[in-house]
Design a protein around this motif. Structure first.
Motif, PDB file in Angstrom:
ATOM      1  N   GLY A  98       0.853  -1.283  -0.111  1.00  0.00           N
ATOM      2  CA  GLY A  98       0.046   0.046   0.025  1.00  0.00           C
ATOM      3  C   GLY A  98       0.968   1.141   0.085  1.00  0.00           C
ATOM      4  O   GLY A  98       0.245   2.353   0.343  1.00  0.00           O
ATOM      5  N   ASN A  99       2.068   1.230  -0.261  1.00  0.00           N
ATOM      6  CA  ASN A  99       2.943   2.173  -0.528  1.00  0.00           C
ATOM      7  C   ASN A  99       2.839   3.303  -1.688  1.00  0.00           C
ATOM      8  O   ASN A  99       2.704   2.432  -2.628  1.00  0.00           O
ATOM      9  N   SER A 100       2.825   4.440  -1.709  1.00  0.00           N
ATOM     10  CA  SER A 100       2.753   5.093  -3.098  1.00  0.00           C
ATOM     11  C   SER A 100       3.986   4.869  -3.924  1.00  0.00           C
ATOM     12  O   SER A 100       3.895   5.052  -5.252  1.00  0.00           O
ATOM     13  N   GLY A 101       5.232   4.647  -3.611  1.00  0.00           N
ATOM     14  CA  GLY A 101       6.386   4.304  -4.437  1.00  0.00           C
ATOM     15  C   GLY A 101       6.364   2.995  -4.678  1.00  0.00           C
ATOM     16  O   GLY A 101       5.576   1.980  -4.584  1.00  0.00           O
ATOM     17  N   PHE A 102       7.819   2.324  -4.451  1.00  0.00           N
ATOM     18  CA  PHE A 102       7.991   1.079  -4.844  1.00  0.00           C
ATOM     19  C   PHE A 102       7.613   0.476  -3.242  1.00  0.00           C
ATOM     20  O   PHE A 102       7.782   0.955  -2.224  1.00  0.00           O
ATOM     21  N   GLN A 103       7.023  -0.997  -3.511  1.00  0.00           N
ATOM     22  CA  GLN A 103       6.970  -1.563  -2.280  1.00  0.00           C
ATOM     23  C   GLN A 103       8.353  -1.834  -1.540  1.00  0.00           C
ATOM     24  O   GLN A 103       8.369  -1.553  -0.181  1.00  0.00           O
ATOM     25  N   ILE A 104       9.215  -2.493  -2.367  1.00  0.00           N
ATOM     26  CA  ILE A 104      10.530  -2.778  -1.923  1.00  0.00           C
ATOM     27  C   ILE A 104      11.409  -2.234  -3.068  1.00  0.00           C
ATOM     28  O   ILE A 104      11.082  -2.799  -4.103  1.00  0.00           O
ATOM     29  N   ASP A 105      12.581  -1.530  -2.575  1.00  0.00           N
ATOM     30  CA  ASP A 105      13.427  -1.351  -3.525  1.00  0.00           C
ATOM     31  C   ASP A 105      14.281  -2.589  -4.368  1.00  0.00           C
ATOM     32  O   ASP A 105      14.820  -3.188  -3.658  1.00  0.00           O
ATOM     33  N   ASP A 122      16.733  -2.594  -6.385  1.00  0.00           N
ATOM     34  CA  ASP A 122      17.937  -2.210  -6.849  1.00  0.00           C
ATOM     35  C   ASP A 122      18.969  -3.581  -6.957  1.00  0.00           C
ATOM     36  O   ASP A 122      18.831  -4.567  -5.979  1.00  0.00           O
ATOM     37  N   VAL A 123      19.706  -3.826  -7.788  1.00  0.00           N
ATOM     38  CA  VAL A 123      20.316  -4.998  -8.163  1.00  0.00           C
ATOM     39  C   VAL A 123      21.266  -5.200  -7.036  1.00  0.00           C
ATOM     40  O   VAL A 123      21.648  -6.502  -6.599  1.00  0.00           O
ATOM     41  N   SER A 124      21.820  -4.219  -6.197  1.00  0.00           N
ATOM     42  CA  SER A 124      22.809  -4.282  -5.171  1.00  0.00           C
ATOM     43  C   SER A 124      22.192  -5.002  -3.880  1.00  0.00           C
ATOM     44  O   SER A 124      22.824  -5.483  -2.848  1.00  0.00           O
ATOM     45  N   ASN A 125      20.721  -5.088  -3.717  1.00  0.00           N
ATOM     46  CA  ASN A 125      19.932  -5.568  -2.555  1.00  0.00           C
ATOM     47  C   ASN A 125      19.964  -7.048  -2.678  1.00  0.00           C
ATOM     48  O   ASN A 125      19.832  -7.813  -3.813  1.00  0.00           O
ATOM     49  N   THR A 126      20.147  -7.737  -1.439  1.00  0.00           N
ATOM     50  CA  THR A 126      19.532  -9.160  -1.782  1.00  0.00           C
ATOM     51  C   THR A 126      18.114  -9.370  -0.946  1.00  0.00           C
ATOM     52  O   THR A 126      18.057  -8.805   0.280  1.00  0.00           O
ATOM     53  N   LEU A 127      17.270  -9.802  -1.761  1.00  0.00           N
ATOM     54  CA  LEU A 127      15.857  -9.792  -1.247  1.00  0.00           C
ATOM     55  C   LEU A 127      15.370 -11.319  -0.807  1.00  0.00           C
ATOM     56  O   LEU A 127      15.734 -12.293  -1.536  1.00  0.00           O
ATOM     57  N   VAL A 128      15.012 -11.679   0.286  1.00  0.00           N
ATOM     58  CA  VAL A 128      14.656 -12.976   0.882  1.00  0.00           C
ATOM     59  C   VAL A 128      13.335 -12.881   1.648  1.00  0.00           C
ATOM     60  O   VAL A 128      13.193 -12.502   2.614  1.00  0.00           O
ATOM     61  N   ASP A 129      12.418 -13.819   0.962  1.00  0.00           N
ATOM     62  CA  ASP A 129      11.025 -14.008   1.527  1.00  0.00           C
ATOM     63  C   ASP A 129      10.297 -13.047   2.062  1.00  0.00           C
ATOM     64  O   ASP A 129       9.883 -12.799   3.181  1.00  0.00           O
ATOM     65  N   ASN A 130      10.361 -11.852   1.309  1.00  0.00           N
ATOM     66  CA  ASN A 130       9.405 -10.827   1.513  1.00  0.00           C
ATOM     67  C   ASN A 130       8.086 -10.635   0.826  1.00  0.00           C
ATOM     68  O   ASN A 130       7.761 -11.751   0.003  1.00  0.00           O
ATOM     69  N   LYS A 131       6.922 -10.036   1.183  1.00  0.00           N
ATOM     70  CA  LYS A 131       5.950  -9.980   0.694  1.00  0.00           C
ATOM     71  C   LYS A 131       5.260  -8.624   0.471  1.00  0.00           C
ATOM     72  O   LYS A 131       5.504  -7.632   1.161  1.00  0.00           O
ATOM     73  N   THR A 132       4.704  -8.634  -0.863  1.00  0.00           N
ATOM     74  CA  THR A 132       4.447  -7.126  -1.380  1.00  0.00           C
ATOM     75  C   THR A 132       3.148  -7.139  -1.844  1.00  0.00           C
ATOM     76  O   THR A 132       2.687  -6.343  -2.425  1.00  0.00           O
ATOM     77  N   THR A 133       2.363  -8.237  -1.793  1.00  0.00           N
ATOM     78  CA  THR A 133       1.059  -8.343  -2.153  1.00  0.00           C
ATOM     79  C   THR A 133       0.105  -8.755  -1.218  1.00  0.00           C
ATOM     80  O   THR A 133       0.570  -9.659  -0.366  1.00  0.00           O
TER      81      THR A 133
END
Length: 305
Positions: free
Chosen positions: A285-292, A294-305
């Motif tokens: 429900g955020n107006s921008g990106f839910q989670i950035d 960026d290729v430099s980040n490591t994303l594990v087991d997050n939920k955006t929907t």
């Protein structure tokens, strides 16, 4: 005969008890007496209503209304118990309490209406406990390196914000900051800080911020004008919630760790990061990106929907 022997034994036992008790009391030092902050024990000068110049335990016997510094502490190893009373600067005094020495503890009361800070430490290793600080032109509580702020509430302050830990390695625990204006942070700390179990809401700037290597855990930042939670290089954000803030919910820079956080309904990004690990977070429900992403980040087991 038997009764006589029994009575003799009882007398011996009672004598032993009396002797032992007397010995214990004789070896136990008396507790240091707490000294009242008044005109007799802590006389002041034109620039301070009361001045504490010797280590020891002190208490307020009544409210203090002052146009100069309320209590000036120049000695180390002082405990000042406000005893449920308040220090009121009447919109004229610069500070409610000004501390110039290390290892000073201030607790149990309120400080209001000063033109600079409510409580200001200019030396480290201090402690502020169970204090309400409000209505100051600058920060409600301002501490130096290695200090602790525990169980305090700050509101309606300006400057850098409600609580500002300027030195390194400070701890801010179980504190509440709200309605601090003038683009102020509710709670802000320098490098190496621990901010734990705090709530910062409806401030004119951001909610909670830490410098390099700091940790913010189990804390909430809601409805602030700026970012909810902010961290710098190598900081950790764990188990936090950021909701309804006017910019990003959580924002960090430089190799940070964001774990088990919720960031929802913010006007910017839910989580904005670079070169960081983001794990087990919820951003919706955020107006921008839910989670950035960026290729430099490591994303594990997050939920955006």
């Amino acid at each position: 005969m038997l009764c006589t022997k029994f009575n003799s034994v009882v007398r011996v036992v009672l004598a032993s008890i009396v002797f032992t008790s007397a010995t214990i009391f004789a070896l136990t030092p008396e507790s240091p007496k707490s000294i009242p902050v008044d005109a007799t024990n802590t006389p002041g000068y034109s620039w301070a209503k009361h001045v504490i110049t010797k280590p020891g335990s002190y208490f307020l016997p009544d409210n203090v209304y002052t146009s100069s510094v309320g209590v000036w502490i120049s000695a180390p190893d002082v405990t000042l118990d406000l005893n449920g009373f308040k220090i009121d600067g009447k919109g004229v005094a610069k500070y409610g309490v000004l501390v110039k020495a290390e290892r000073v503890k201030i607790r149990n009361g309120s400080v209001r209406n000063c033109t600079l800070q409510g409580i200001r430490f200019e030396a480290g290793l201090g402690t502020v406990e169970n204090i309400t600080s409000s209505g100051h032109t600058n920060e409600g509580i301002h501490v130096a390196s290695g200090s602790k702020v525990v169980g305090c509430m700050v509101s309606n302050n300006g400057g850098t914000g409600g609580i500002f830990a300027e030195g390194v390695g400070c701890e801010i625990i179980e504190c509440v900051a709200f309605d601090n204006g003038n683009a102020s942070w509710g709670i802000a700390a320098a490098s190496g800080a621990l901010i734990s179990k705090c709530n910062s809401r409806s401030n004119g700037g951001g909610g909670i911020s830490t410098g390099n290597g700091g940790t913010i855990e189990d804390s909430v930042a809601n409805d602030n004008v700026g970012n909810g939670i902010s961290g710098n290089g190598s900081s950790q954000i764990r188990g936090c919630t950021a909701r309804g803030n006017g910019s990003d919910g959580i924002i960090v820079s430089g190799s940070c760790l964001i774990v088990s956080c919720n960031s929802t309904d913010n006007s910017g990004d839910g989580i904005d990061a670079g070169s960081s690990l983001i794990q087990g977070c919820i951003a919706r429900g955020n107006s921008g990106f839910q989670i950035d992403t960026d290729v430099s980040n490591t994303l594990v087991d997050n939920k955006t929907t």
